[in-house]
Scaffold this motif. Sequence first.
Motif, short mmCIF file in Angstrom:
data_model
loop_
_atom_site.label_atom_id
_atom_site.label_comp_id
_atom_site.label_asym_id
_atom_site.label_seq_id
_atom_site.Cartn_x
_atom_site.Cartn_y
_atom_site.Cartn_z
N ASP A 287 -32.51 -0.93 35.71
CA ASP A 287 -31.23 -1.43 36.18
C ASP A 287 -30.46 -0.37 37.20
OD1 ASP A 287 -31.59 -3.51 34.51
OD2 ASP A 287 -30.20 -2.46 32.98
N SER B 7 -26.93 0.36 39.82
CA SER B 7 -25.63 -0.35 40.01
C SER B 7 -24.98 0.60 40.99
CB SER B 7 -24.72 -0.43 38.65
OG SER B 7 -24.35 0.79 38.17
N VAL C 133 -15.01 -2.37 44.12
CA VAL C 133 -16.09 -3.34 44.41
C VAL C 133 -17.31 -2.94 43.75
CG1 VAL C 133 -17.48 -4.16 46.42
CG2 VAL C 133 -14.91 -3.53 46.73
N PHE C 134 -17.86 -3.97 43.03
CA PHE C 134 -18.96 -3.30 42.25
C PHE C 134 -20.30 -4.30 42.78
CE2 PHE C 134 -21.48 -4.17 38.16
CZ PHE C 134 -21.87 -3.03 37.78
N ALA C 135 -21.46 -3.85 42.54
CA ALA C 135 -22.94 -4.57 42.73
C ALA C 135 -23.87 -3.94 41.61
CB ALA C 135 -23.17 -4.09 44.19
N ALA C 136 -24.75 -4.78 41.14
CA ALA C 136 -25.99 -4.64 40.34
C ALA C 136 -26.98 -5.21 40.49
CB ALA C 136 -25.05 -4.29 38.92
N VAL C 137 -28.20 -4.57 40.08
CA VAL C 137 -29.33 -5.33 40.04
C VAL C 137 -29.98 -5.25 38.55
CG1 VAL C 137 -31.63 -5.80 41.09
CG2 VAL C 137 -29.50 -5.38 42.55
N ARG C 138 -29.80 -5.94 37.81
CA ARG C 138 -30.60 -6.07 36.56
C ARG C 138 -31.98 -6.30 36.71
NH1 ARG C 138 -26.47 -2.91 34.89
NH2 ARG C 138 -24.48 -4.10 34.83
N TRP D 121 -17.16 6.87 44.73
CA TRP D 121 -18.32 6.15 44.58
C TRP D 121 -18.93 6.59 43.30
CZ3 TRP D 121 -20.42 2.86 48.07
CH2 TRP D 121 -19.87 3.06 49.40
N SER E 61 -20.86 1.28 42.98
CA SER E 61 -19.36 0.74 42.90
C SER E 61 -18.39 1.72 43.79
CB SER E 61 -18.69 0.67 41.52
OG SER E 61 -18.69 1.88 40.89
N LYS E 62 -17.48 1.20 44.17
CA LYS E 62 -16.45 1.83 45.19
C LYS E 62 -15.21 1.47 45.06
CE LYS E 62 -14.97 4.32 48.85
NZ LYS E 62 -14.68 5.66 48.54
#
Length: 239
Positions: free
Chosen positions: A190, A192, A226-231, A139, A194-195
């Motif tokens: 921001d 983010s 697997v990656f996720a982000a909120v800018r 993680w 990921s795993k």
Amino acid sequence: DNPTNSGLYTTEIGYRYALPNVWITATAFVRYSANGTESWSLYDDTSGEFADMVTTNIDRLHIGLEAEASWNISDHWRTSLALCYASHTYADNPRITLYSDTDNRLIANRVESHSRGLVTTCAPQIMASAEISYRNRGWYATLTGSYAGLRYVEPSLLRRTKRVAYAATSPEMLDRFMNQERLRDAFTLDISLSKSFYLSRADRRIYTTKAAPRFIDRHPRARIVVFAAVRNLLGNRNI
């Protein structure tokens, strides 16, 4: 006519301090470019025709300080901070020559652009960023805050010549011609996450050397992340 060499003079000094879990770097710099020449194609409102603008005697002064620090709080937590302050200004008044785009006729000859002290670029002169991150068992999460300040609209050199500024019909209009517009400061947040997933077991490789007669290196064959982000998490719309 009469092209000449431009000059570039620069110097910087840096400092670095490092410990196993903490390191700090800082750099100060001065950069001076003299006698530059640039050209643009544009529409000249005063003469009412398309023209080629040649700008000479461009002197720019850049002075700045950059610093960065990082701290490994624990095996899983890490934080860092970066800061930059820089002044990018015209060190002298450039000279502008205008040629008609249709017949190369001289429209204006080496008129002075009153741009000394103006910011040369729309890049922020103050930038700062702080980040905290967490890593454990595949993680990885980060939270980053960034700030940009002292942002200005890039100046129009032609607009600051007497042939254009004299079109102002009031002191207020002349002030709008000659002043440089400052943009709002900007702040973003921001996040983010990921795993990493390993698709197969580690490959066991056995090495034999004089220093280490026998040891095993565990090398993963493949993995998927697997990656996720909120800018711009705060939704600022005036940046």
